[in-house]
Design a protein around this motif. Structure first.
Motif, PDB file in Angstrom:
ATOM      1  N   LEU A 260       0.828  -1.202   0.000  1.00 47.63           N
ATOM      2  CA  LEU A 260       0.000   0.000   0.000  1.00 47.63           C
ATOM      3  C   LEU A 260       0.865   1.257   0.000  1.00 47.63           C
ATOM      4  N   LYS A 261       1.892   1.268   0.835  1.00 47.52           N
ATOM      5  CA  LYS A 261       2.774   2.438   0.917  1.00 47.52           C
ATOM      6  C   LYS A 261       3.558   2.616  -0.377  1.00 47.52           C
ATOM      7  N   ARG A 262       4.047   1.506  -0.939  1.00 41.14           N
ATOM      8  CA  ARG A 262       4.802   1.600  -2.191  1.00 41.14           C
ATOM      9  C   ARG A 262       3.911   2.074  -3.340  1.00 41.14           C
ATOM     10  N   THR A 263       2.677   1.600  -3.378  1.00 41.69           N
ATOM     11  CA  THR A 263       1.742   2.039  -4.421  1.00 41.69           C
ATOM     12  C   THR A 263       1.479   3.536  -4.302  1.00 41.69           C
ATOM     13  N   PHE A 264       1.241   3.993  -3.061  1.00 45.10           N
ATOM     14  CA  PHE A 264       1.026   5.423  -2.844  1.00 45.10           C
ATOM     15  C   PHE A 264       2.255   6.220  -3.261  1.00 45.10           C
ATOM     16  N   ASP A 265       3.445   5.755  -2.890  1.00 45.29           N
ATOM     17  CA  ASP A 265       4.683   6.439  -3.258  1.00 45.29           C
ATOM     18  C   ASP A 265       4.834   6.538  -4.772  1.00 45.29           C
ATOM     19  N   PHE A 266       4.555   5.433  -5.453  1.00 40.78           N
ATOM     20  CA  PHE A 266       4.713   5.396  -6.909  1.00 40.78           C
ATOM     21  C   PHE A 266       3.765   6.376  -7.589  1.00 40.78           C
ATOM     22  N   ILE A 267       2.498   6.369  -7.168  1.00 39.17           N
ATOM     23  CA  ILE A 267       1.501   7.249  -7.793  1.00 39.17           C
ATOM     24  C   ILE A 267       1.814   8.706  -7.476  1.00 39.17           C
ATOM     25  N   PHE A 268       2.096   9.010  -6.203  1.00 35.82           N
ATOM     26  CA  PHE A 268       2.347  10.389  -5.782  1.00 35.82           C
ATOM     27  C   PHE A 268       3.589  10.944  -6.469  1.00 35.82           C
ATOM     28  N   SER A 269       4.682  10.175  -6.485  1.00 37.51           N
ATOM     29  CA  SER A 269       5.921  10.656  -7.113  1.00 37.51           C
ATOM     30  C   SER A 269       5.748  10.825  -8.620  1.00 37.51           C
ATOM     31  N   SER A 270       4.994   9.926  -9.245  1.00 41.42           N
ATOM     32  CA  SER A 270       4.749  10.042 -10.688  1.00 41.42           C
ATOM     33  C   SER A 270       3.993  11.325 -11.017  1.00 41.42           C
ATOM     34  N   LEU A 271       2.989  11.656 -10.209  1.00 37.40           N
ATOM     35  CA  LEU A 271       2.216  12.879 -10.432  1.00 37.40           C
ATOM     36  C   LEU A 271       3.086  14.126 -10.276  1.00 37.40           C
ATOM     37  N   VAL A 272       3.944  14.136  -9.248  1.00 34.83           N
ATOM     38  CA  VAL A 272       4.826  15.289  -9.039  1.00 34.83           C
ATOM     39  C   VAL A 272       5.800  15.435 -10.203  1.00 34.83           C
ATOM     40  N   ILE A 273       6.367  14.329 -10.655  1.00 36.60           N
ATOM     41  CA  ILE A 273       7.342  14.368 -11.759  1.00 36.60           C
ATOM     42  C   ILE A 273       6.676  14.849 -13.050  1.00 36.60           C
ATOM     43  N   ILE A 274       5.473  14.350 -13.320  1.00 41.03           N
ATOM     44  CA  ILE A 274       4.788  14.692 -14.574  1.00 41.03           C
ATOM     45  C   ILE A 274       4.255  16.125 -14.561  1.00 41.03           C
ATOM     46  N   PHE A 275       3.616  16.514 -13.459  1.00 40.04           N
ATOM     47  CA  PHE A 275       2.907  17.800 -13.446  1.00 40.04           C
ATOM     48  C   PHE A 275       3.697  18.954 -12.823  1.00 40.04           C
ATOM     49  N   VAL A 276       4.809  18.674 -12.161  1.00 33.94           N
ATOM     50  CA  VAL A 276       5.597  19.749 -11.552  1.00 33.94           C
ATOM     51  C   VAL A 276       7.016  19.778 -12.111  1.00 33.94           C
ATOM     52  N   LEU A 277       7.736  18.703 -11.942  1.00 35.03           N
ATOM     53  CA  LEU A 277       9.145  18.693 -12.344  1.00 35.03           C
ATOM     54  C   LEU A 277       9.329  18.787 -13.853  1.00 35.03           C
ATOM     55  N   SER A 278       8.353  18.338 -14.624  1.00 35.60           N
ATOM     56  CA  SER A 278       8.485  18.362 -16.082  1.00 35.60           C
ATOM     57  C   SER A 278       8.682  19.774 -16.625  1.00 35.60           C
ATOM     58  N   TRP A 279       8.025  20.772 -16.010  1.00 40.84           N
ATOM     59  CA  TRP A 279       8.187  22.161 -16.475  1.00 40.84           C
ATOM     60  C   TRP A 279       9.085  22.992 -15.555  1.00 40.84           C
ATOM     61  N   LEU A 280       9.148  22.612 -14.274  1.00 41.01           N
ATOM     62  CA  LEU A 280       9.950  23.389 -13.335  1.00 41.01           C
ATOM     63  C   LEU A 280      11.449  23.157 -13.518  1.00 41.01           C
ATOM     64  N   THR A 281      11.833  21.932 -13.859  1.00 42.89           N
ATOM     65  CA  THR A 281      13.259  21.603 -13.992  1.00 42.89           C
ATOM     66  C   THR A 281      13.965  22.455 -15.040  1.00 42.89           C
ATOM     67  N   PRO A 282      13.432  22.608 -16.258  1.00 40.37           N
ATOM     68  CA  PRO A 282      14.121  23.460 -17.244  1.00 40.37           C
ATOM     69  C   PRO A 282      14.290  24.908 -16.771  1.00 40.37           C
ATOM     70  N   ILE A 283      13.277  25.445 -16.087  1.00 39.34           N
ATOM     71  CA  ILE A 283      13.360  26.827 -15.604  1.00 39.34           C
ATOM     72  C   ILE A 283      14.463  26.956 -14.554  1.00 39.34           C
ATOM     73  N   LEU A 284      14.455  26.039 -13.581  1.00 43.18           N
ATOM     74  CA  LEU A 284      15.473  26.092 -12.536  1.00 43.18           C
ATOM     75  C   LEU A 284      16.864  25.807 -13.094  1.00 43.18           C
ATOM     76  N   ALA A 285      16.951  24.952 -14.091  1.00 47.12           N
ATOM     77  CA  ALA A 285      18.250  24.653 -14.700  1.00 47.12           C
ATOM     78  C   ALA A 285      18.885  25.906 -15.278  1.00 47.12           C
ATOM     79  N   ILE A 286      18.074  26.725 -15.951  1.00 43.43           N
ATOM     80  CA  ILE A 286      18.580  27.971 -16.543  1.00 43.43           C
ATOM     81  C   ILE A 286      19.028  28.933 -15.448  1.00 43.43           C
ATOM     82  N   LEU A 287      18.190  29.096 -14.393  1.00 45.97           N
ATOM     83  CA  LEU A 287      18.520  30.033 -13.316  1.00 45.97           C
ATOM     84  C   LEU A 287      19.770  29.590 -12.541  1.00 45.97           C
TER      85      LEU A 287
END
Length: 452
Positions: A260-287
């Motif tokens: 249960l914990k691993r499933t929650f971790d997988f889903i939660f981390s996937s959502l953060v990577i797809i919807f946050v890090l996907s666009w935030l990483t390029p911006i922070l990389a430049i700065l």
């Protein structure tokens, strides 16, 4: 290979059992007995019901020392409950016209196949332990009496259970006995589990064994008698008919909770990577690149589950320096860049650790991992510090939302962190994880004094 052989449990075995059983349940229904029903409705209702029933009946709580009669009892209990659920489904969805005789045939075939699969896995694991010597645990026993002899014989005469007994220490009436010699043997032989006869140990020695096991990541269990054990969470288990007490009950050790914990971790981390890090990483990389030369990501080895080392990822918040892996950040640290100061205050620098979560090295919630140099120091000087390595480290944790985040300014800081981490691993629940995540977000928005 040796790590696989000595693993405390297979992280994939229990999820595989759930998956296989659900395939049998839904496959027989949709392709053999009830081809005209709405597949989505049936799979959703019956699958969720099966999982809930399994939790309530402990259907998947089968261990290496579980007896066949216990497995049969679990099968009959689950059969009865599942039959009631299936009839309830047919009554609620009358439009499908599920006939009672067809339901009985369906349920009986389901449990015939599930029983075959369950015993097949059980016996295949036993043969693997017996023939290949895999999936084993090394044991020692402290105390030499009738009860410990029974346990020793159990380990020796039942290799299929996967225990390799190394030594039984005689304690009582020995003037030259030294418990430090036991500890030295346990370390040298890389023992996994320690079994103690309470009647042969003094209260002081019991305390010594508990501290040793906690500080060296050893599983500790007791053979009960009339002495009192001072612990809030005792768990009884039976090896054949021999009662054994576990000193510390860790909920995440239960396979379903781990799944249960691993499933929650997988889903939660996937959502953060797809919807946050996907666009935030390029911006922070430049700065980050515009302000100082060096990599965008900072990688540092930390100790994780079972004290294994892994590479922990962060956005680089400091100018490259030789002390980054040795000295923690302090208030007003000149190594921190301007963009680094912002991402540290907002905890954005920690977001790449969701890749660690996705890869399975970390969890969203758990004890925060420390630098290797600091871990060595704390392990030697802080009592029970090693207990926190019984579970995966986290991006956030109970200690962090309780005022123990950031720089360790005094010994009280690390002691408080360890106490909260131990409370978390002994009282874990998914609701507690959600509470910690929400509190972490609120603290980030509000701002924290030690966020630097």
């Amino acid at each position: 290979m040796s790590l696989f052989k000595q693993g405390r449990y297979s992280g994939l075995l229990r999820p595989f059992s759930y998956f296989l059983d659900l395939c049998i349940i839904n496959g027989l229904a949709l392709f053999v007995y009830f081809p005209d029903i709405n597949g989505i409705v049936f799979i959703s209702v019956i699958s969720v019901s099966w999982i809930l029933l399994s939790i309530a009946s402990n259907f998947y709580e089968v261990y290496r020392y579980t007896r066949e009669v216990t497995i049969i009892s679990l099968l009959f209990k689950q059969l009865l409950l599942f039959t009631l659920i299936t009839f309830a489904f047919s009554g609620f969805y009358r439009e499908y016209g599920l006939m009672p005789d067809i339901i009985i045939k369906y349920v009986l075939l389901v449990f015939l196949l599930i029983s075959i699969a369950k015993f097949a896995v059980f016996y295949l694991l036993q043969r693997y332990r017996t023939i290949r010597g895999g999936n084993y645990r090394k044991t020692v026993i402290l105390g030499n009496n009738k009860r410990t002899l029974e346990l020793q014989n159990f380990f020796t005469n039942n290799p299929e259970f996967g225990y390799v007994h190394k030594k039984t220490f005689a304690i009582k009436n020995l003037d030259n006995f030294s418990i430090e010699d036991c500890f030295r043997f346990i370390i040298e032989e890389n023992i996994d589990e320690i079994y103690c006869s309470i009647s042969e140990l003094s209260n002081f020695q019991i305390g010594q064994v508990i501290d040793f096991a906690d500080n060296n990541l050893k599983v500790l269990k007791f053979l009960p008698d009339n002495k009192e054990i001072y612990s809030k969470r005792l768990k009884y288990e039976y090896y054949n008919y021999i009662p054994v007490i576990s000193l510390r009950n860790i909920p995440i050790d239960q396979p379903f909770n781990a799944f249960l914990k691993r499933t929650f971790d997988f889903i939660f981390s996937s959502l953060v990577i797809i919807f946050v890090l996907s666009w935030l990483t390029p911006i922070l990389a430049i700065l980050i690149k515009l302000e100082s030369k060096g990599p965008v990501f900072f990688k540092q080895y930390r100790n994780g589950f079972n004290y294994r080392e892994f590479e922990c990822y962060k956005f680089r918040s400091m100018t490259p320096n030789d002390e980054a892996h040795l000295n923690q950040v302090t208030r007003g640290d000149e190594r921190i860049t301007k963009i680094g100061n912002f991402i540290r205050k907002t905890s954005i620098d920690e977001l790449p650790q969701f890749f660690n979560v996705l890869f399975g090295d970390m969890s969203v919630v758990g004890p925060r991992p420390h630098m290797l140099s600091h871990t060595d120091i704390y392990a030697r000087n802080i009592d029970k510090f090693m207990v926190r390595h019984f579970i995966k480290p986290g991006i956030t944790g109970l200690a962090q939302i309780s005022g123990y985040r950031g720089e360790v300014e005094s010994e009280n800081d690390i002691i408080g962190r360890v106490k909260h981490d131990i409370f978390y691993l002994e009282n874990w629940s998914l609701l507690l994880d959600l509470k910690i995540i929400v509190k972490t977000f609120l603290n980030t928005v509000k701002g924290e004094d030690k966020a630097y």
